[in-house]
Motif scaffolding. Structure first.
Motif, PDB file in Angstrom:
ATOM      1  N   THR A   1      47.320  -2.444  21.748  1.00  0.00           N
ATOM      2  CA  THR A   1      48.284  -1.334  21.584  1.00  0.00           C
ATOM      3  C   THR A   1      48.216  -0.768  20.170  1.00  0.00           C
ATOM      4  OG1 THR A   1      50.065  -2.899  21.054  1.00  0.00           O
ATOM      5  CG2 THR A   1      49.845  -2.201  23.347  1.00  0.00           C
TER       6      THR A   1
ATOM      7  N   THR B   1      47.261   3.080  19.405  1.00  0.00           N
ATOM      8  CA  THR B   1      48.164   3.943  18.651  1.00  0.00           C
ATOM      9  C   THR B   1      47.460   4.573  17.461  1.00  0.00           C
ATOM     10  OG1 THR B   1      50.059   2.587  19.308  1.00  0.00           O
ATOM     11  CG2 THR B   1      50.356   4.029  17.412  1.00  0.00           C
TER      12      THR B   1
ATOM     13  N   ARG C   1      52.412  11.995  24.376  1.00  0.00           N
ATOM     14  CA  ARG C   1      52.996  11.855  23.042  1.00  0.00           C
ATOM     15  C   ARG C   1      54.301  12.649  22.987  1.00  0.00           C
ATOM     16  NH1 ARG C   1      52.634   8.452  18.645  1.00  0.00           N
ATOM     17  NH2 ARG C   1      51.941   9.462  16.724  1.00  0.00           N
TER      18      ARG C   1
ATOM     19  N   ASP D   1      54.513   1.532  22.137  1.00  0.00           N
ATOM     20  CA  ASP D   1      55.364   1.287  20.967  1.00  0.00           C
ATOM     21  C   ASP D   1      56.645   0.637  21.467  1.00  0.00           C
ATOM     22  OD1 ASP D   1      57.038   3.425  21.964  1.00  0.00           O
ATOM     23  OD2 ASP D   1      55.648   4.826  21.027  1.00  0.00           O
TER      24      ASP D   1
ATOM     25  N   SER E   1      56.306  -2.795  23.533  1.00  0.00           N
ATOM     26  CA  SER E   1      54.933  -2.310  23.440  1.00  0.00           C
ATOM     27  C   SER E   1      54.014  -3.169  24.311  1.00  0.00           C
ATOM     28  CB  SER E   1      54.473  -2.360  21.982  1.00  0.00           C
ATOM     29  OG  SER E   1      53.154  -1.885  21.866  1.00  0.00           O
TER      30      SER E   1
ATOM     31  N   THR F   1      54.786   7.048  22.319  1.00  0.00           N
ATOM     32  CA  THR F   1      53.449   7.176  22.872  1.00  0.00           C
ATOM     33  C   THR F   1      53.352   6.289  24.105  1.00  0.00           C
ATOM     34  OG1 THR F   1      52.562   7.463  20.628  1.00  0.00           O
ATOM     35  CG2 THR F   1      50.986   7.051  22.390  1.00  0.00           C
TER      36      THR F   1
END
Length: 513
Positions: free
Chosen positions: A73, A77, A168, A210, A252, A275
């Motif tokens: 993750t 990101t 996003r 996240d 996340s 995200t």
């Protein structure tokens, strides 16, 4: 205590009805206050621990914790932030709300967006490298863990991954040079997406990249619903009232899984950035010739043949057919309008509101208009916008007519949508009330129409409808000016039913303007 004695769906319905019917009274004002409180809450959704396999693919919600490890993750990101800074996120209008989508496609129609066989210009670009690494990172977890879980949930081995893309939300991270090159609408940040159904996806999975949703009060939400049934004379169909939102609690790397008929949306707290990775699944096993009925054209197989008591299935099929008709042309408008009418007869707020728009545009056939009148009469016995009950219209029916004119049907449909909490219906009906108030001379009726409009705008405004807030502000300013000209004291104006309505809707700052 007053609220806790009822379940959420009936509470919202009951207090909305009280706010409208008892408008301007202490009871109506109290109902507005309670609805405002409920609308402001952000409540977590409790995902069932064990979701049993379901053969009919109906309203499944499940979760899968720690699908992506932390290092994955973090790398995802980092890449997405780099893509965003370079302005590589798509700004094409989203199909749900028309606002720039800010997404990045990774897999389309079951295939990676770019492969090594693509032309050299793309394979050597930095953009392609980012996309390729993103696909490489997520592929093993999607195909080896997520896909088998989805196949098990819907009890079908032919389910496959169709689309994968990044979404996003929040303020943009474009660099200044890129930002100057973008149009104003492309720089507009996206803080959410309104409640909708994923009609082109049998199953959807959303994976958090996240911890924005870790408290269950921001990000992806669903909307509570109940099976269609009668409640004090009203059918309890689907509604999208803000007070019924329930947010998924996702750390996340966690994934939530839901079928196409689960109403959902996104809303993040201002100042946050979110995200997520979105995966759409299809079922090729359902797309054979035997699943394609000539009455359903090219609509997704899982939308076809909804049960007669499924208000959501009927509404979604009607919406899909209507979109198809706009794109390809379809002479069977009466057929898709009948689907909306069936859904409305089961109490679906979306269907009532859509039928209001269709009647406004005078698009219903005579047969459907007659059926619409029947549906409205069955919805409630005392609708204030139907002939012989309408205190706001000189039209009281024609003995030779089978149904009222389309503009009367439109108001009655918007009224039903408004009573079920639909913000768009509340705004449309409020606008109608305001327009009508300028066409009549009866002072008492004018006052009631404008108070009615204030309540409707207040109900929609507390759900976050900007148009409703603006309309209510203009209405209060007009009311204040009129009363000052009549010699009414400011303190008396601010304590009038209309201004108390605004205060009870938690927009008291408008009252002081």
């Amino acid at each position: 205590h007053e609220y806790e004695s009822m379940d959420d769906v009936r509470a919202v319905r009951s207090y909305t009805k009280l706010a409208i019917v008892e408008r301007g009274t202490p009871t109506g004002l109290r109902a507005l206050e309670i609805l405002s409180f409920l609308s402001a809450r952000r409540t977590p959704f409790l995902v069932p621990d064990n979701q049993s396999p379901c053969n009919d693919h109906k309203r499944i919600i499940s979760s899968l914790t720690n699908l992506f490890p932390v290092p994955v993750t973090r790398r995802l990101t980092d890449i997405v932030e780099h893509v965003e800074r370079n302005g590589w996120l798509s700004t094409n209008p989203d199909s749900v709300d028309g606002i720039p989508s800010f997404h990045l496609n990774l897999i389309t129609n079951g295939n990676p967006k770019y492969t090594d066989e693509d032309n050299e210009g793309l394979t050597t670009s930095e953009y392609y490298s980012c996309v390729k690494e993103l696909v490489t990172l997520v592929t093993p977890y999607l195909y080896e863990q997520l896909l088998p879980r989805v196949q098990s949930l819907v009890n079908s081995s032919t389910v496959s991954i169709s689309e994968v893309f990044i979404r996003r939300y929040g303020d943009n991270d474009d660099d200044e040079e890129k930002e100057e090159e973008q149009e104003e609408e492309e720089r507009q940040p996206r803080y959410g997406i309104s409640a909708h159904y994923d009609v082109t996806s049998l199953v959807t999975s959303v994976i958090a990249l996240d911890d924005v949703a870790s408290t269950g009060r921001s990000g992806l939400y669903t909307v509570l619903c109940e099976d269609t049934k009668k409640d004090d004379g009203d059918s309890l169909g689907a509604s999208n009232h803000v007070a019924l939102r329930r947010y998924f609690k996702l750390n996340s790397g966690d994934a939530v899984i839901h079928t196409w008929d689960v109403l959902h949306g996104v809303d993040i707290v201002p100042g946050q950035k979110r995200t997520s990775l979105v995966v759409w699944f299809t079922d090729e096993g359902e797309s054979g010739d035997e699943a394609k009925d000539s009455n359903h054209g090219s609509t997704s197989p899982w939308l076809q043949n909804p049960r007669n008591d499924d208000d959501v299935g009927l509404f979604v099929l009607a919406s899909a057919k209507e979109s198809l008709a706009e794109e390809e042309g379809d002479d069977d408008l009466e057929g898709l309008h009948s689907l909306y009418l069936k859904s409305a007869s089961l109490g679906n707020a979306f269907a009532f509101t859509r039928l209001g728009a269709l009647c406004t545009d005078n698009e219903l056939s005579s047969a459907c208009a007659s059926w619409a009148y029947t549906v409205l009469n069955h919805a409630r016995d005392d609708s204030p916008f139907l002939p012989n009950h309408d205190p706001f219209s000189p039209y009281h029916g024609d003995e030779d007519a089978q149904y009222p004119p389309p503009e009367i049907l439109a108001k009655a449909f918007y009224f039903e949508g408004a009573m079920r909490g639909d913000a768009r219906a509340q705004v449309e009906l409020g606008d109608d009330c305001m327009e009508h108030s300028f066409l009549i001379d009866d002072y008492g009726m004018v006052e009631d129409l404008r108070l009615f409009a204030a309540v409707l705008f207040g109900l929609a405004s507390m759900q976050g409808d900007d148009a409703a807030t603006k309309n209510l502000e203009q209405l209060l300013q007009m009311e204040y000016s009129n009363r000052v000209e009549e010699g009414v004291e400011p303190c008396d104006i601010l304590s009038s039913p209309m201004f108390l309505t605004a205060q009870s809707s938690e927009i008291a700052h408008l009252s002081s303007s």
